[in-house]
Motif scaffolding. Sequence first.
Motif, mmCIF file in Angstrom:
data_model
loop_
_atom_site.group_PDB
_atom_site.id
_atom_site.type_symbol
_atom_site.label_atom_id
_atom_site.label_comp_id
_atom_site.label_asym_id
_atom_site.label_seq_id
_atom_site.Cartn_x
_atom_site.Cartn_y
_atom_site.Cartn_z
ATOM 1 N N THR A 73 -3.069 6.236 -1.701
ATOM 2 C CA THR A 73 -2.405 5.836 -2.945
ATOM 3 C C THR A 73 -1.793 7.057 -3.619
ATOM 4 O OG1 THR A 73 -4.158 4.204 -3.143
ATOM 5 C CG2 THR A 73 -2.683 4.425 -5.002
ATOM 6 N N LEU A 74 -2.501 8.166 -3.579
ATOM 7 C CA LEU A 74 -1.966 9.414 -4.142
ATOM 8 C C LEU A 74 -0.695 9.824 -3.409
ATOM 9 C CD1 LEU A 74 -4.857 11.944 -4.798
ATOM 10 C CD2 LEU A 74 -2.980 11.387 -6.330
ATOM 11 N N VAL A 75 -0.779 9.788 -2.082
ATOM 12 C CA VAL A 75 0.385 10.172 -1.284
ATOM 13 C C VAL A 75 1.568 9.289 -1.633
ATOM 14 C CG1 VAL A 75 1.348 10.260 1.047
ATOM 15 C CG2 VAL A 75 -0.945 11.138 0.623
ATOM 16 N N ASP A 76 1.305 7.978 -1.742
ATOM 17 C CA ASP A 76 2.366 7.030 -2.107
ATOM 18 C C ASP A 76 3.043 7.436 -3.415
ATOM 19 O OD1 ASP A 76 2.514 4.164 -3.919
ATOM 20 O OD2 ASP A 76 3.721 4.300 -2.101
ATOM 21 N N GLN A 77 2.251 7.864 -4.383
ATOM 22 C CA GLN A 77 2.808 8.247 -5.681
ATOM 23 C C GLN A 77 3.535 9.583 -5.600
ATOM 24 O OE1 GLN A 77 3.036 6.180 -7.966
ATOM 25 N NE2 GLN A 77 1.139 5.202 -8.598
ATOM 26 N N VAL A 78 3.009 10.519 -4.819
ATOM 27 C CA VAL A 78 3.678 11.821 -4.676
ATOM 28 C C VAL A 78 5.041 11.630 -4.026
ATOM 29 C CG1 VAL A 78 3.590 14.061 -3.516
ATOM 30 C CG2 VAL A 78 1.544 13.157 -4.622
ATOM 31 N N ILE A 79 5.090 10.726 -3.032
ATOM 32 C CA ILE A 79 6.387 10.436 -2.404
ATOM 33 C C ILE A 79 7.381 10.001 -3.468
ATOM 34 C CG2 ILE A 79 7.648 8.955 -0.790
ATOM 35 C CD1 ILE A 79 5.031 8.592 0.761
ATOM 36 N N ALA A 80 6.938 9.079 -4.343
ATOM 37 C CA ALA A 80 7.846 8.548 -5.368
ATOM 38 C C ALA A 80 8.390 9.649 -6.257
ATOM 39 C CB ALA A 80 7.115 7.485 -6.194
ATOM 40 N N ILE A 81 7.500 10.564 -6.650
ATOM 41 C CA ILE A 81 7.945 11.638 -7.549
ATOM 42 C C ILE A 81 8.894 12.586 -6.834
ATOM 43 C CG2 ILE A 81 7.191 13.638 -8.858
ATOM 44 C CD1 ILE A 81 4.882 12.217 -9.811
ATOM 45 N N ALA A 82 8.537 12.939 -5.618
ATOM 46 C CA ALA A 82 9.409 13.858 -4.873
ATOM 47 C C ALA A 82 10.780 13.227 -4.637
ATOM 48 C CB ALA A 82 8.742 14.223 -3.549
ATOM 49 N N ARG A 83 10.773 11.930 -4.331
ATOM 50 C CA ARG A 83 12.047 11.243 -4.106
ATOM 51 C C ARG A 83 12.878 11.178 -5.374
ATOM 52 N NH1 ARG A 83 14.929 11.247 -1.107
ATOM 53 N NH2 ARG A 83 15.723 9.116 -0.983
ATOM 54 N N ALA A 84 12.182 10.994 -6.499
ATOM 55 C CA ALA A 84 12.918 10.957 -7.770
ATOM 56 C C ALA A 84 13.589 12.295 -8.030
ATOM 57 C CB ALA A 84 11.967 10.604 -8.907
ATOM 58 N N ALA A 85 13.000 13.369 -7.474
ATOM 59 C CA ALA A 85 13.614 14.692 -7.595
ATOM 60 C C ALA A 85 14.618 14.934 -6.472
ATOM 61 C CB ALA A 85 12.525 15.768 -7.569
ATOM 62 N N THR A 86 15.025 13.858 -5.827
ATOM 63 C CA THR A 86 15.982 13.834 -4.701
ATOM 64 C C THR A 86 15.589 14.727 -3.539
ATOM 65 O OG1 THR A 86 17.464 15.556 -5.549
ATOM 66 C CG2 THR A 86 17.906 13.291 -6.240
ATOM 67 N N LEU A 87 14.300 14.927 -3.354
ATOM 68 C CA LEU A 87 13.844 15.645 -2.169
ATOM 69 C C LEU A 87 13.576 14.643 -1.056
ATOM 70 C CD1 LEU A 87 11.321 17.982 -3.974
ATOM 71 C CD2 LEU A 87 13.533 18.654 -3.038
ATOM 72 N N ARG A 88 13.798 15.063 0.195
ATOM 73 C CA ARG A 88 13.498 14.178 1.316
ATOM 74 C C ARG A 88 12.062 14.449 1.759
ATOM 75 N NH1 ARG A 88 16.954 14.886 5.829
ATOM 76 N NH2 ARG A 88 16.727 12.685 6.313
ATOM 77 N N VAL A 89 11.345 13.357 2.030
ATOM 78 C CA VAL A 89 9.908 13.485 2.258
ATOM 79 C C VAL A 89 9.513 12.991 3.641
ATOM 80 C CG1 VAL A 89 7.627 12.833 1.398
ATOM 81 C CG2 VAL A 89 9.527 13.093 -0.204
ATOM 82 N N ALA A 149 14.236 18.412 11.046
ATOM 83 C CA ALA A 149 15.109 17.264 10.735
ATOM 84 C C ALA A 149 15.600 17.305 9.304
ATOM 85 C CB ALA A 149 14.351 15.959 10.991
ATOM 86 N N GLY A 150 15.102 18.262 8.533
ATOM 87 C CA GLY A 150 15.645 18.450 7.200
ATOM 88 C C GLY A 150 14.814 17.884 6.061
ATOM 89 N N TYR A 151 13.563 17.460 6.339
ATOM 90 C CA TYR A 151 12.751 16.966 5.234
ATOM 91 C C TYR A 151 12.288 18.151 4.405
ATOM 92 C CZ TYR A 151 13.171 12.486 7.410
ATOM 93 O OH TYR A 151 13.708 11.344 7.923
ATOM 94 N N ASP A 152 12.366 17.988 3.077
ATOM 95 C CA ASP A 152 12.069 19.113 2.186
ATOM 96 C C ASP A 152 10.582 19.269 1.932
ATOM 97 O OD1 ASP A 152 14.749 17.603 0.608
ATOM 98 O OD2 ASP A 152 14.913 19.598 1.523
ATOM 99 N N VAL A 153 9.896 18.139 1.897
ATOM 100 C CA VAL A 153 8.454 18.153 1.640
ATOM 101 C C VAL A 153 7.794 17.378 2.766
ATOM 102 C CG1 VAL A 153 6.611 17.451 0.080
ATOM 103 C CG2 VAL A 153 8.825 18.121 -0.847
ATOM 104 N N ILE A 154 6.739 17.937 3.334
ATOM 105 C CA ILE A 154 6.012 17.193 4.371
ATOM 106 C C ILE A 154 4.571 17.059 3.923
ATOM 107 C CG2 ILE A 154 5.300 17.140 6.781
ATOM 108 C CD1 ILE A 154 7.843 18.853 7.337
ATOM 109 N N LEU A 155 4.152 15.798 3.740
ATOM 110 C CA LEU A 155 2.794 15.530 3.289
ATOM 111 C C LEU A 155 1.938 15.164 4.492
ATOM 112 C CD1 LEU A 155 3.804 13.209 0.321
ATOM 113 C CD2 LEU A 155 3.216 15.623 0.174
ATOM 114 N N ILE A 156 0.781 15.795 4.601
ATOM 115 C CA ILE A 156 -0.129 15.465 5.696
ATOM 116 C C ILE A 156 -1.390 14.867 5.094
ATOM 117 C CG2 ILE A 156 -1.406 16.319 7.681
ATOM 118 C CD1 ILE A 156 0.421 18.824 7.540
ATOM 119 N N GLU A 157 -1.670 13.630 5.455
ATOM 120 C CA GLU A 157 -2.893 13.013 4.967
ATOM 121 C C GLU A 157 -3.914 13.041 6.096
ATOM 122 O OE1 GLU A 157 -2.479 9.030 3.436
ATOM 123 O OE2 GLU A 157 -4.636 8.695 3.637
#
Lengths: 330, 575, 136
Positions: A73-89, A149-157
């Motif tokens: 659930t945390l990861v899901d929310q972090v994705i949303a915030i990073a995407r709102a900052a137009t970063l690719r995740v 591939a150009g993703y700006d943030v990579i989250l590892i759960e």
Amino acid sequence: MNGEPRPPRSRRDDPHTLAAGVRRGDLRSIARLITFAERDEAAVAEAMPFLQPHTGRAHIVGITGAPGCGKSTLVDQVIAIARAATLRVGVVAVDPSSPFTRGAILADRLRMQRHSTDTGTFIRSLASRDELGGLSAATWDTVRILDAAGYDVILIETVGAGQLETDIVAGAHTVVVVAVPGLGDSIQAIKAGLMEIADIFVVNMADRPDAAQVVNDLRDMLRLNPDHPTWEIPILTTVATVGAGLPELWAAIERHGTHLRESGTLAGRSKNQARAELLKSLDRQWHRHVQERVAASGSLARLAEEVASKRLDTHSAATLLWEELGWKQR
Amino acid sequence: METKVTSATGKDGRDTDAAVEAMAQAHDEWRRAVLQASLQRFPHRKPGFNTLSGIPINDLYTPADLGHQDFARDIGFPGQYPYTRGVHATMYRGRLWTIRQVAGFGSAEDTNQRYKYLLAHGETGLSTDFDLPTLLGRDSDHPLARAEVGKIGVAIDTLRDAHILWDGIPLGEVSTSMTITSPAFVLTAMYEATAAAQGVSADRVTGTAQADILKEYTAQNEYIFPPEPSVRLVVDLMEYCARRLPRFNPVSVSGYHIREAGATAAQELAFTLADGYTYAKAAVDRGLDVDALPPRISFFFDVHIDFFEEIAKLRAARRIWARMMREKLGARDPRSWMLRMHCQTAGVSLTAQQVENNIVRTTVEALAAVLGGTQSLHTNSMDEAFQIPSEKAIKIAVRTQQILAHETGAADVVDPLAGSYYVESLTDRLEEEAMSLMNEIERRGGMVACIEAGFIQKQIANSAADFQRAVEAGEQIIVGMNAYAEEERGELSDDLFFQVDPATTERQVARLRQVRAERSGADVSRALSELKQAAKDGRNIMPSVRDAVTAYATIGEICDIMREVFGEYKALPVF
Amino acid sequence: MSDPIIRVVVAKPGMDGHDRGAKIIARAFRDAGMEVIYTGIFQTPEQIVSAVVQEDADVLGLSILSGAHVHYAQEISRLLREQGADDVLFVMGGTISKADRPRLNELGVAAVFGPGARTGDVVKFVRDWAAEHRAG
């Protein structure tokens, strides 16, 4: 028609084509190359030289903690915030394989499905297979593929089984350790090993009554383990299900990334991580090599019989086995 | 449970203990002298005998098995606490159970037609299934709804559909049950408004809303909002009905879906009664009189194929509930102690192979429901496993109940299986297992906490996996499927053909658009914003819902308001 | 080297929440040594196909009890084709009438497992297909 045999995928799946596809951000190429990394196929070794020079851009964030602490659930929310900052995740979600059947149910993706059709997010589930440290053997290749591939943030759960999950430091820039109140042993669960690897602590489900106690316990333990002279480890509180505390978490992650770059720590860390990964790879190759030798020789069976019938002790047998397989003693 | 024994004849405990001991010895003697020899010639045909839910079945049941029982305390009389033998003194000698077949498909006219067909063939109460968009509080033109309109139930978007659905059905005389959960508050408001339009006063409106939201999180997954606000909505409905619609059952606590999801009989009992207790407790906590509400809490159980286990289960249910209401919740009115139930024969026991066999299964299950003392019954049609029932099949299902009622004598005697050494043992055993589970649930913080922790779902998933394994291993025989199977002919016979009109979606969407065009947008906006305020303020939402419904707000609009206030629930599957 | 592990996406499209069957088949696949990406209930065709692509799934299994199987077969086949993933093995389970099966086959569904299907048969079908069709 689905499932019909197709001509060998040699053209679509040849390493150079895949590497080029990854660089272009083609989803199929990314996904297929990750599969080859999981299967440890030669194609990966051929494709990686083309991709390695293009890695190093992404901020790699590991998220770990005991089962039930709300990582997904945390990861899901972090994705949303990073995407709102137009970063690719990019997201790598690891779940445990059954030690008996070698199968797995990978259900982390469920919690993040709202991002599934977002072209700026790539989510890949991996089963831990033979690994025990909280990750899959293909994790770092997967991270490099997503980086290239150009993703700006990579989250590892990570798998989230508990104390032994320290493999995440082998490649992550920022490690977030998640604890929750009321899981009984939550502090116990995070003490051995996980305390040392955290760059950021998060107490999730902070709306529960004993959350404050967990925060205090963490603070006490940090005081006893001062390990980061230049980075003060923040202890944040979140309620991931409603998004509370997430902007602060994201700010801390970004701040840590900046800290690593500006303090020069990043270079040192990268070298350590490369060393660790090479050693691990050496281990793996060596292990494979030994298995092949053992399989080709009858020594193991014979010596095991000697030990079982007490004609030989284990240590002597081991020395003999080593020599019979072709290596000299020191 | 007390172990002190007093016999019905008033002899002291020691005499009865001695009698039990003597019987146990006689049983052992029989085993040595008679059973052993018999087993030499004909060994048991299976390594072990268990009920469908896994309760071991002994070689024989004798009075010794009932030695611990106290007739007055445990068995008693019908119409009297603890109601083991039935909630009415005369049971079916006074009034037969209601024949209540579910109907619902297509648009309101289609279902209205099916209602009239059923009433003409002797059905005595109505029951409605709704389509997925309606069940999930979405309008028929919602993007997610496209392929689902009218498929598994009737499509209801506005009050206009409700008027058509119950056209020609007097809602003060024919009680209608609505299989609706998350938007039960909307449908109840529509039901009341339709009755009012028929000239039926609120105090005469009779019917039931299923409304049982807790089972959605563990079994059926038709939830919209999270558990806590959803329970609040149920209590709002209960409170509103207690005041305004005294003959309407605001909740039908359901075990059916839990059983269909794979639970055992004991689990079905425990989870259902725990759900019912949760609602009753929540109402009492809100300050409602404990004796005002429970009389209107009704129940809905599955009747599965293990004949004796199901009869025992229903008897145990009444006894447990009576004791809970009186001793735990302190209810004083005997009507609060009475568990009234609707039953449905088990959908999950039906096979798609050799469908005519399903008539037999349904008959046995229906008989179990009758011998178990149900107030109302739906018998599955033979084709119900894979389609909305055809007219021919549903008629046979209705006739099944009529034959049981008028030809077999089962309705002419009250609780005939009382005193059966086996059935009473099973009743005790199921009560024991259910109570143990319910105590565990309480220990873990109650039903809502257990749902959020996935405890209930895990129990059900494990039972489901166990059953699947037993079927695939051939330990659990299903005739026509893993035994006595035939070459598949492939098609249903022509007279079992059924298809929802493919033009349903277009028709429904057109009607929805027309209603939107014709209503007063201002009235709708005002009603919706008042509803939102009531929801936020923690006031009972029903009066505002009624206003919204009569202004022709759509079910999607009303539920979207609630989504804004309460949020949407995302559950985590438990394997 | 042993056969590569088979990866399966199990999904329920649309609004039907009855997931007893989907969970049972997911468990069966896991017990047979496969990796199951369980995307759960309330999935749109777009979400399902993006999971198939990103997870590079070998198999897509849909569980449908709501009668809308032809619609979803159409939508999902189209999306699989558009995204270059139509070499995935597409199978369906649930209350699907025999009459509809030829149409489903035309739409790209390789096999339909109706009510009463044995999990062992589904697993065998998938294994046999993988042995024959996957680039090893």
